[in-house]
Design a protein around this motif. Structure first.
Motif, PDB file in Angstrom:
ATOM      1  N   LEU A  67       0.839  -1.187   0.000  1.00  0.00           N
ATOM      2  CA  LEU A  67       0.000   0.000   0.000  1.00  0.00           C
ATOM      3  C   LEU A  67       0.881   1.246   0.000  1.00  0.00           C
ATOM      4  O   LEU A  67       1.986   1.227   0.518  1.00  0.00           O
ATOM      5  N   GLY A  68       0.371   2.317  -0.546  1.00  0.00           N
ATOM      6  CA  GLY A  68       1.116   3.566  -0.558  1.00  0.00           C
ATOM      7  C   GLY A  68       2.121   3.605  -1.680  1.00  0.00           C
ATOM      8  O   GLY A  68       2.099   2.801  -2.608  1.00  0.00           O
ATOM      9  N   ASP A  69       3.060   4.528  -1.578  1.00  0.00           N
ATOM     10  CA  ASP A  69       4.075   4.737  -2.593  1.00  0.00           C
ATOM     11  C   ASP A  69       5.323   3.954  -2.232  1.00  0.00           C
ATOM     12  O   ASP A  69       6.031   4.300  -1.295  1.00  0.00           O
TER      13      ASP A  69
ATOM     14  N   ALA B  23       8.926   5.743  -1.936  1.00  0.00           N
ATOM     15  CA  ALA B  23       9.075   6.840  -0.972  1.00  0.00           C
ATOM     16  C   ALA B  23      10.550   7.206  -0.809  1.00  0.00           C
ATOM     17  O   ALA B  23      11.430   6.354  -0.874  1.00  0.00           O
TER      18      ALA B  23
ATOM     19  N   SER C  88       6.860  -0.964   4.763  1.00  0.00           N
ATOM     20  CA  SER C  88       5.720  -0.661   3.908  1.00  0.00           C
ATOM     21  C   SER C  88       4.476  -1.332   4.467  1.00  0.00           C
ATOM     22  O   SER C  88       4.542  -2.438   4.999  1.00  0.00           O
ATOM     23  N   ASP C  89       3.343  -0.658   4.337  1.00  0.00           N
ATOM     24  CA  ASP C  89       2.076  -1.277   4.698  1.00  0.00           C
ATOM     25  C   ASP C  89       1.706  -2.263   3.602  1.00  0.00           C
ATOM     26  O   ASP C  89       2.015  -2.045   2.424  1.00  0.00           O
TER      27      ASP C  89
ATOM     28  N   THR D  21      -4.857  -5.822   6.886  1.00  0.00           N
ATOM     29  CA  THR D  21      -3.793  -4.873   6.608  1.00  0.00           C
ATOM     30  C   THR D  21      -2.731  -4.992   7.687  1.00  0.00           C
ATOM     31  O   THR D  21      -3.042  -4.877   8.879  1.00  0.00           O
ATOM     32  N   ASN D  22      -1.527  -5.269   7.273  1.00  0.00           N
ATOM     33  CA  ASN D  22      -0.377  -5.425   8.170  1.00  0.00           C
ATOM     34  C   ASN D  22      -0.540  -6.522   9.222  1.00  0.00           C
ATOM     35  O   ASN D  22      -0.227  -6.310  10.405  1.00  0.00           O
TER      36      ASN D  22
END
Length: 174
Positions: free
Chosen positions: A77-79, A82, A88-89, A168-169
């Motif tokens: 998830l996310g960029d 970064a 990272s998630d 998630t996670n």
């Protein structure tokens, strides 16, 4: 030979303008290839990302017992690009076919109620989620699995011995 008057810089090197045009063309082609390659692979399909190995899922969710089969997938998830490196998630979704004894155990150990909606899962898992299911959820079971440390949902249909998860996670326990 050129497309205009030669500058003083390339007057001594007749190959200069031609080489420059070639280099610019090559850069444009490479830039186009890089942009086209961003995102998912052109030949990638959700089914290619679906995994069937049970070991990972048993490490995250030992409460599911000795299930008969699993299909699952995950995504970051996310960029992922970064500027600051770090954890990272990630999200993981899947469908487990429970053994009859584990289905009985889960049904008797936890309080289950009708689910207000169908399970939400990643796209690659949607084709594997049974249709016409009588989904049940349990806040108690969810709290036991997640230990209050991460977000997760668990839907079970005891008639089909199917359990669908989305978390998630999650944390490995074994």
């Amino acid at each position: 030979m050129g497309f205009g008057p030669a500058s003083a810089a390339d007057a001594g090197a007749p190959w200069g303008p031609a080489l420059l045009r070639f280099a610019v063309s090559l850069c444009l082609v490479l830039a186009g290839a890089l942009v086209a390659g961003c995102g998912t692979d052109a030949g990638s399909t959700p089914e290619q990302d679906v995994r069937r190995d049970a070991k990972v899922i048993r490490q995250y969710f030992p409460e599911l017992g000795a299930f008969e089969e699993v299909v699952w997938t995950g995504e970051l998830l996310g960029d992922a690009r970064a500027a600051v490196p770090g954890p990272s998630d990630f999200r993981v979704s899947g469908m487990v076919r429970l053994t009859a004894s584990d289905a009985r155990r889960l049904r008797s150990e936890y309080t289950w109620q009708g689910a207000p909606e169908d399970p939400a899962v990643l796209a690659g898992i949607r084709p594997h989620v049974p249709g016409q299911a009588d989904w049940k959820t349990s806040e108690e079971f969810t709290a036991t699995v997640t230990e209050g440390r991460y977000a997760g949902s668990f839907h079970v249909d005891f008639r089909k011995n199917a359990l669908v998860f989305d978390a998630t996670n999650p944390r490995k326990k074994v």
